[in-house]
Design a protein around this motif. Structure first.
Motif, PDB file in Angstrom:
ATOM      1  N   PHE A   1       0.926  -1.301  -0.028  1.00 41.71           N
ATOM      2  CA  PHE A   1      -0.212  -0.108  -0.196  1.00 41.71           C
ATOM      3  C   PHE A   1       0.772   1.216  -0.161  1.00 41.71           C
ATOM      4  N   ALA A   2       0.367   2.483  -0.324  1.00 39.35           N
ATOM      5  CA  ALA A   2       0.987   3.503  -0.409  1.00 39.35           C
ATOM      6  C   ALA A   2       1.681   3.818   0.870  1.00 39.35           C
ATOM      7  N   PHE A   3       1.078   3.977   1.870  1.00 40.99           N
ATOM      8  CA  PHE A   3       1.831   4.075   3.092  1.00 40.99           C
ATOM      9  C   PHE A   3       2.497   2.987   3.831  1.00 40.99           C
ATOM     10  N   HIS A   4       3.630   2.721   3.019  1.00 36.44           N
ATOM     11  CA  HIS A   4       4.628   1.563   3.556  1.00 36.44           C
ATOM     12  C   HIS A   4       6.061   1.920   3.634  1.00 36.44           C
ATOM     13  N   ASP A   5       6.642   1.498   4.389  1.00 36.64           N
ATOM     14  CA  ASP A   5       8.008   1.511   4.542  1.00 36.64           C
ATOM     15  C   ASP A   5       8.913   0.728   3.441  1.00 36.64           C
ATOM     16  N   ARG A   6       9.454   1.638   2.619  1.00 34.75           N
ATOM     17  CA  ARG A   6      10.082   1.245   1.341  1.00 34.75           C
ATOM     18  C   ARG A   6      11.712   0.824   1.657  1.00 34.75           C
ATOM     19  N   ALA A   7      12.259   1.075   2.636  1.00 36.61           N
ATOM     20  CA  ALA A   7      13.516   0.577   2.913  1.00 36.61           C
ATOM     21  C   ALA A   7      13.475   0.030   4.350  1.00 36.61           C
ATOM     22  N   PRO A   8      12.703  -0.917   4.593  1.00 31.85           N
ATOM     23  CA  PRO A   8      12.664  -1.430   6.064  1.00 31.85           C
ATOM     24  C   PRO A   8      14.182  -1.994   6.541  1.00 31.85           C
ATOM     25  N   ALA A   9      14.841  -2.816   5.780  1.00 33.13           N
ATOM     26  CA  ALA A   9      16.297  -3.368   6.153  1.00 33.13           C
ATOM     27  C   ALA A   9      17.100  -2.216   6.275  1.00 33.13           C
ATOM     28  N   THR A  10      17.370  -1.460   5.490  1.00 34.19           N
ATOM     29  CA  THR A  10      18.204  -0.237   5.406  1.00 34.19           C
ATOM     30  C   THR A  10      18.020   0.686   6.678  1.00 34.19           C
ATOM     31  N   ARG A  11      16.806   0.904   6.775  1.00 34.78           N
ATOM     32  CA  ARG A  11      16.384   1.778   8.114  1.00 34.78           C
ATOM     33  C   ARG A  11      16.768   1.004   9.403  1.00 34.78           C
ATOM     34  N   ALA A  12      16.394  -0.266   9.603  1.00 38.51           N
ATOM     35  CA  ALA A  12      16.817  -0.787  10.825  1.00 38.51           C
ATOM     36  C   ALA A  12      18.259  -1.089  10.993  1.00 38.51           C
ATOM     37  N   ALA A  13      19.097  -1.198   9.678  1.00 33.67           N
ATOM     38  CA  ALA A  13      20.407  -1.581   9.627  1.00 33.67           C
ATOM     39  C   ALA A  13      21.161  -0.269  10.159  1.00 33.67           C
ATOM     40  N   SER A  14      20.485   0.993   9.838  1.00 35.66           N
ATOM     41  CA  SER A  14      21.466   2.167   9.967  1.00 35.66           C
ATOM     42  C   SER A  14      20.990   2.508  11.399  1.00 35.66           C
ATOM     43  N   ALA A  15      19.659   2.252  11.656  1.00 36.09           N
ATOM     44  CA  ALA A  15      19.691   2.718  13.409  1.00 36.09           C
ATOM     45  C   ALA A  15      20.073   2.162  14.351  1.00 36.09           C
TER      46      ALA A  15
END
Length: 343
Positions: A302-316
């Motif tokens: 859906f439009a309201f989704h996280d498009r880079a979940p792995a990168t986001r978690a890895a960087s955080a």
């Protein structure tokens, strides 16, 4: 902190499916919310309910090849698919809802079969009728091989922690299936000022937080300690409600009598997706609920989704062990993937 490139081994526990078509209703009178599909712009269809467009969705809702391609770009190795929540249809007459959900579950089974091991499924059951729900639960487990089920944050307004559902959850525990709780027809819509999309933005996490709180205050996991239950949207408002609930538990004797274990300890028995769109909030969830309880979630496609979940978690997440837990290890445990691989 500089971005860390994750492996393509992330596991997404929060991704949805809409079938490319729905069967015609075979009964005497078509239920008002029986869904159908209508053509829209290229690669899209309108989901029609009660004679109106409920949502316009892309073919990534049913096209396995496109989904798997997107997964690679998102750093995902496996995705757990579940129905678009409105399709859970708790408000429909039970026999009709059962027919609809069996069809949707069969469609998801087809997607899993054609995914080359990249998809697992969380099916749907008609919880407005516990006997039918348990029967479909057994079919999901024994015939379709699903990892678990998706349920709504409330069942026609009734909290999931209600004892009315205790027998159902006992059966889920016995079958060793995962439960993913998603927001559905949330309370509080009359308090929102603005466009309808605020339901997803603001009311969804509120309802999820209350659903998780009902599990704690009803001692559900104390009665069923092997039950694996996860909450969408980072558990919604629970992380903010929890300190107040814990303080109330310590102050009011009546709460100590009714809540049989510390709310904080109970909250750390639950799982939560990482779909919070914000690094500090993700780290707060890890600190509040524990590194072993947080998993990737996207709300794809859906439009309201996280498009880079792995990168986001890895960087955080700076710690490698915690990063691996959030990227894939927790989800493997939640979904029972390691047990399936050993069978």
């Amino acid at each position: 902190m500089s971005a860390i490139s994750p492996c393509s081994c992330g596991i997404d526990v929060h991704a949805h499916v809409v079938p490319s078509s729905f069967p015609s209703y075979l009964g005497a009178a078509v239920p008002a919310d029986w869904p159908s599909m209508a053509d829209a712009k290229p690669c899209h269809k309108h989901v029609m309910m009660a004679g109106r467009i409920y949502r316009t969705v892309s073919d990534r809702c049913w096209d396995v090849a496109k989904r798997v391609t997107d997964m690679a770009e998102m750093g995902l190795g496996v995705q757990a698919i579940s129905p678009m929540p409105e399709l859970l249809s708790y408000w429909m007459e039970p026999a009709a809802a059962n027919d609809l959900l069996r069809y949707i579950n069969d469609q998801m089974a087809e997607m899993v079969m054609h995914s080359g091991g990249r998809l697992v499924a969380l099916g749907a059951v008609p919880l407005q009728d516990i006997d039918r729900a348990i029967a479909e639960l057994h079919r999901l487990k024994h015939e379709l091989g699903f990892a678990g089920i998706e349920i709504g944050s409330n069942i026609n307004g009734k909290p999931i922690g209600s004892l009315d559902f205790d027998g159902f959850f006992a059966e889920v525990e016995k079958l060793d299936m995962a439960v993913f709780v998603h927001a559905l027809r949330p309370c509080g819509m009359d308090r929102l000022v603005g466009p309808a999309q605020l339901q997803q933005v603001l009311a969804y996490p509120t309802d999820v937080g209350l659903a998780a709180a009902s599990v704690i205050t009803s001692n559900l996991l104390l009665r069923h300690p092997r039950l694996r239950m996860a909450f969408s949207h980072g558990g919604g408002t629970l992380a903010s409600l929890l300190p107040r609930l814990q303080e109330g538990y310590q102050v009011f004797p009546v709460l100590q009598e009714s809540i049989q274990e510390s709310p904080i300890l109970q909250a750390r028995r639950l799982y939560y997706d990482a779909l919070v769109y914000d690094d500090p909030t993700l780290l707060h969830l890890i600190a509040k609920f524990g590194a072993t309880q947080i998993m990737l979630g996207t709300d794809y496609p859906f439009a309201f989704h996280d498009r880079a979940p792995a990168t986001r978690a890895a960087s955080a997440i700076g710690d490698e062990a915690t990063r691996n837990l959030v990227l894939h290890a927790n989800a493997r445990r939640f979904l029972g993937l390691d047990e399936q691989a050993s069978q």
